[in-house]
Design an enzyme around this catalytic site. Structure first.
Site, PDB file in Angstrom:
ATOM      1  N   CYS A 192       0.882  -1.159   0.000  1.00 19.96           N
ATOM      2  CA  CYS A 192       0.000   0.000   0.000  1.00 19.96           C
ATOM      3  C   CYS A 192       0.926   1.217   0.000  1.00 19.96           C
ATOM      4  CB  CYS A 192      -0.963  -0.024   1.194  1.00 19.96           C
ATOM      5  SG  CYS A 192      -0.158   0.078   2.806  1.00 19.96           S
ATOM      6  N   ARG A 193       0.509   2.305   0.589  1.00 23.43           N
ATOM      7  CA  ARG A 193       1.353   3.505   0.573  1.00 23.43           C
ATOM      8  C   ARG A 193       2.528   3.380   1.547  1.00 23.43           C
ATOM      9  NH1 ARG A 193       1.754   8.913   2.608  1.00 23.43           N
ATOM     10  NH2 ARG A 193       2.297  10.332   0.910  1.00 23.43           N
TER      11      ARG A 193
END
Length: 109
Positions: free
Chosen positions: A61-62
């Site tokens: 994800c981020r």
């Protein structure tokens, strides 16, 4: 008993690894790993059949929070899943290649 989550640094992910990106559509559009499978975390349950069970799945994800949750869930369900520590921010910092869904330079949103 708490079991530690399997995780690797962005620089350690094999170039031919199967990547699952669980970020939202706007994050994906800004910049992602070419060839990654994009399934936003909120839609994963409906799309689990798209995630292969016969290969190690690297989840990102981020920064690693959402992917950590997804990695834990997949591991509980029998997948060989590994969280990418630091997510796309670490991937970008490691100089790993990225592509975008727009004409500009890919970036991590």
């Amino acid at each position: 008993m708490f079991q530690s989550l399997p995780a690797v640094g962005a620089a350690e992910v094999p170039s031919d690894a199967f990547l699952l990106d669980v970020r939202e559509a706007d994050e994906w559009t800004a910049g992602h790993v070419d060839g990654a499978l994009h399934i936003p975390m909120g839609t994963l349950m409906a799309r689990l059949d798209e995630v292969p069970k016969d290969t190690r799945v690297y989840v990102m994800c981020r920064v690693g929070g959402r992917s950590g949750q997804v990695t834990a869930y997949l591991a509980q369900q029998g997948w060989d899943a590994v969280n990418i520590d630091g997510g796309m921010l670490a991937w970008e910092a490691a100089g790993r290649p990225m592509v975008a869904e727009h004409a500009g330079t890919p970036f991590v949103a």
